[in-house]
Design an enzyme around this catalytic site. Structure first.
Site, PDB file in Angstrom:
ATOM      1  N   GLY A  42       0.787  -1.156  -0.083  1.00 51.10           N
ATOM      2  CA  GLY A  42       0.047   0.024  -0.071  1.00 51.10           C
ATOM      3  C   GLY A  42       0.820   1.228  -0.041  1.00 51.10           C
ATOM      4  O   GLY A  42       0.324   2.325   0.387  1.00 51.10           O
ATOM      5  N   ALA A 100       3.231  -0.893  -7.778  1.00 50.08           N
ATOM      6  CA  ALA A 100       3.161  -0.314  -9.243  1.00 50.08           C
ATOM      7  C   ALA A 100       4.520   0.044  -9.751  1.00 50.08           C
ATOM      8  O   ALA A 100       4.662  -0.095 -10.776  1.00 50.08           O
ATOM      9  CB  ALA A 100       2.317   1.053  -8.839  1.00 50.08           C
ATOM     10  N   GLU A 155       0.072 -15.147 -15.537  1.00 48.65           N
ATOM     11  CA  GLU A 155      -0.280 -16.381 -15.197  1.00 48.65           C
ATOM     12  C   GLU A 155      -1.405 -16.405 -14.182  1.00 48.65           C
ATOM     13  O   GLU A 155      -1.267 -16.037 -13.143  1.00 48.65           O
ATOM     14  CB  GLU A 155       0.948 -17.293 -14.842  1.00 48.65           C
ATOM     15  CG  GLU A 155       0.429 -18.588 -14.297  1.00 48.65           C
ATOM     16  CD  GLU A 155       1.822 -19.547 -13.742  1.00 48.65           C
ATOM     17  OE1 GLU A 155       2.722 -19.058 -14.074  1.00 48.65           O
ATOM     18  OE2 GLU A 155       1.524 -20.441 -12.949  1.00 48.65           O
TER      19      GLU A 155
END
Ligand SMILES: CC(C)(COP(=O)(O)OP(=O)(O)OC[C@H]1O[C@@H](n2cnc3c(N)ncnc32)[C@H](O)[C@@H]1OP(=O)(O)O)[C@@H](O)C(=O)NCCC(=O)NCCS
Length: 421
Positions: free
Chosen positions: A250, A255, A277
């Site tokens: 968080g 990212a 996957e």
């Protein structure tokens, strides 16, 4: 008298069984609570409960109930040095059932943990402290891909590095064996990989921190990617597992890692596109965010093109410049179009809703086709006339629900993009 005697005996027996069951229930422990994990930077962290975190899952080791039987006050400590992940493993409890007194055997908790924790761990705290001192010599594996900073309220500006490693890096194989033990606790369907295969790439995130005036590196998370072969001369990197360790989640590291990995593969001419996957919901959300961030500057995704629909130009540009496949590019388009649409304008909102539902309707249409085929095989009297209507109604409701969930996720991504701008 005989009947009364039998009843009395049965009652006596049942009461004993009940008491026994109650007693044994006290020896059941929730393994997600019992397992205590820690990333240790300083010796003081060992006794500090504030730095402990617990698994989300332990079913792969302890069964679907995630329970260990036979102990009261069970604590399974798996403490890792922050950088090299040198391991301290201890099992503690206040009491344990015994075969002689309780006629039952406790679960072999230690044996089960030993199956996943590689050799080389210590069970002695002093030895662990000596290993912790060696973390000063620990350096990240592989080549540096990306450096970024994150502002932390308590610690100020912190610096992170993303490295690309492979199995040939000295010491990496053993380090990776320790690192991947965390997968069992945080990915529901995790499995260990055969890291010997040279088609695996590893991407690692480290935090730089200060200890006694020296710069040390702490492990933050990682990603494994398998390079599949695509005929005749391309590869398709497929993200297998991604984990940001809970104390760091968080904060934007996921990212950063995904974007750095994407940029790395985009720079390789032999890469066809980048896939994943069996991606989890969290992974898809993260990928949507990263791909929108990368695509928002492309001319074919410019605001004035979005209301014209999902175009061949978008597919081509996303593929050629960013190695993003059509399916992922379509989601990017929907997010960017939502951002560019005035949803308080009823007509525009309707157009947007229909556009997204058109994509979502795909699987339902297939369902309907299958239903129609089934109907052909049934005798007329077997056909319940209102069944079709009921299905359509249910399908409409399901479609509306899916649409609401999708748009909710898209809105969060748009908010995140705005907060980063
Ligand atoms: C999924 C996972 C990789 C994401 O990593 P992460 O570092 O937590 O990801 P980010 O911090 O970039 O984003 C996660 C959330 O934190 C929020 N966030 C990021 N930086 C933030 C900040 N500075 N302040 C507040 N929130 C922030 C993001 O908006 C995002 O919110 P959302 O979930 O509502 O979209 C990580 O949670 C994880 O390892 N989970 C367990 C394993 C797993 O599910 N792996 C994926 C499948 S293999």
């Amino acid at each position: 008298f005989f009947v009364c005697g039998v009843i009395e005996k049965v009652l006596f027996y049942l009461t004993r069984v009940n008491t026994m069951e109650k007693k044994l229930a006290e020896y059941k422990c929730d393994t997600n609570e019992a397992i205590c994990l820690k990333l240790v930077r300083f010796p003081e962290d060992i006794e500090d409960d504030g730095t402990t975190f617990h698994p989300e899952y332990s079913h792969q080791i302890f069964g679907d109930d995630e329970v260990a039987f036979g102990y009261k006050g069970l604590q399974i400590q798996l403490f890792y040095s922050a950088g090299n992940l040198s391991t301290l493993f201890k099992v503690k409890y206040s009491s344990k059932v015994t075969e002689t007194f309780d006629c039952v055997e406790p679960d072999d908790v230690e044996g089960k943990i030993r199956e996943i924790v590689p050799a080389g761990f210590t069970c002695n705290t002093d030895d662990f402290i000596s290993l912790l001192e060696k973390d000063a010599n620990f350096k990240p594996f592989g080549t540096l891909l990306h450096t970024y900073t994150v502002h932390n309220e308590e610690a100020g500006e912190l610096t992170y590095q993303i490295h690309k490693a492979d199995i040939t890096c000295p010491g990496f194989q053993e380090y990776h064996e320790r690192l991947q033990t965390f997968l069992m606790w945080f990915i529901e369907t995790a499995s260990f990989i055969d890291a010997d295969d040279d088609r695996w790439d590893f991407f690692l995130v480290f935090e730089k921190y200060n200890k006694d005036g020296e710069t040390l590196y702490a492990t933050v998370g990682y990603m494994t990617v398998y390079n599949y072969y695509v005929y005749p001369d391309k590869t398709r990197p497929r993200v297998s597992q991604m984990l940001i360790l809970p104390p760091f989640q968080g904060e934007g590291h996921g990212a950063q890692l995904l974007e750095a990995v994407h940029r790395f593969y985009c720079s390789l001419p032999k890469v066809q596109d980048i896939t994943a996957e069996d991606p989890s919901e969290n992974y898809v959300k993260l990928r949507d965010y990263v791909l929108v961030k990368l695509c928002q500057g492309l001319p074919s995704f410019a605001a004035d093109k979005l209301h014209l629909g999902f175009s061949a130009d978008m597919i081509k540009e996303a593929q050629d410049k960013l190695k993003i496949n059509k399916k992922h590019a379509r989601r990017v388009y929907e997010i960017l179009r939502l951002r560019a649409t005035d949803m308080s304008d009823e007509e525009k909102a309707r157009e947007y809703r229909l556009e997204v539902k058109k994509r979502l309707f795909g699987p339902y249409r297939k369902n309907q086709r299958e239903l129609a085929k089934m109907r052909k095989c049934l005798r007329p009297e077997e056909l319940v006339s209102h069944m079709g209507q009921m299905d359509t109604q249910t399908q409409h409701e399901e479609l509306e629900k899916s649409y609401q969930v999708v748009v909710e996720d898209y809105r969060r991504i748009i908010e995140r993009l705005a907060s980063q701008a």
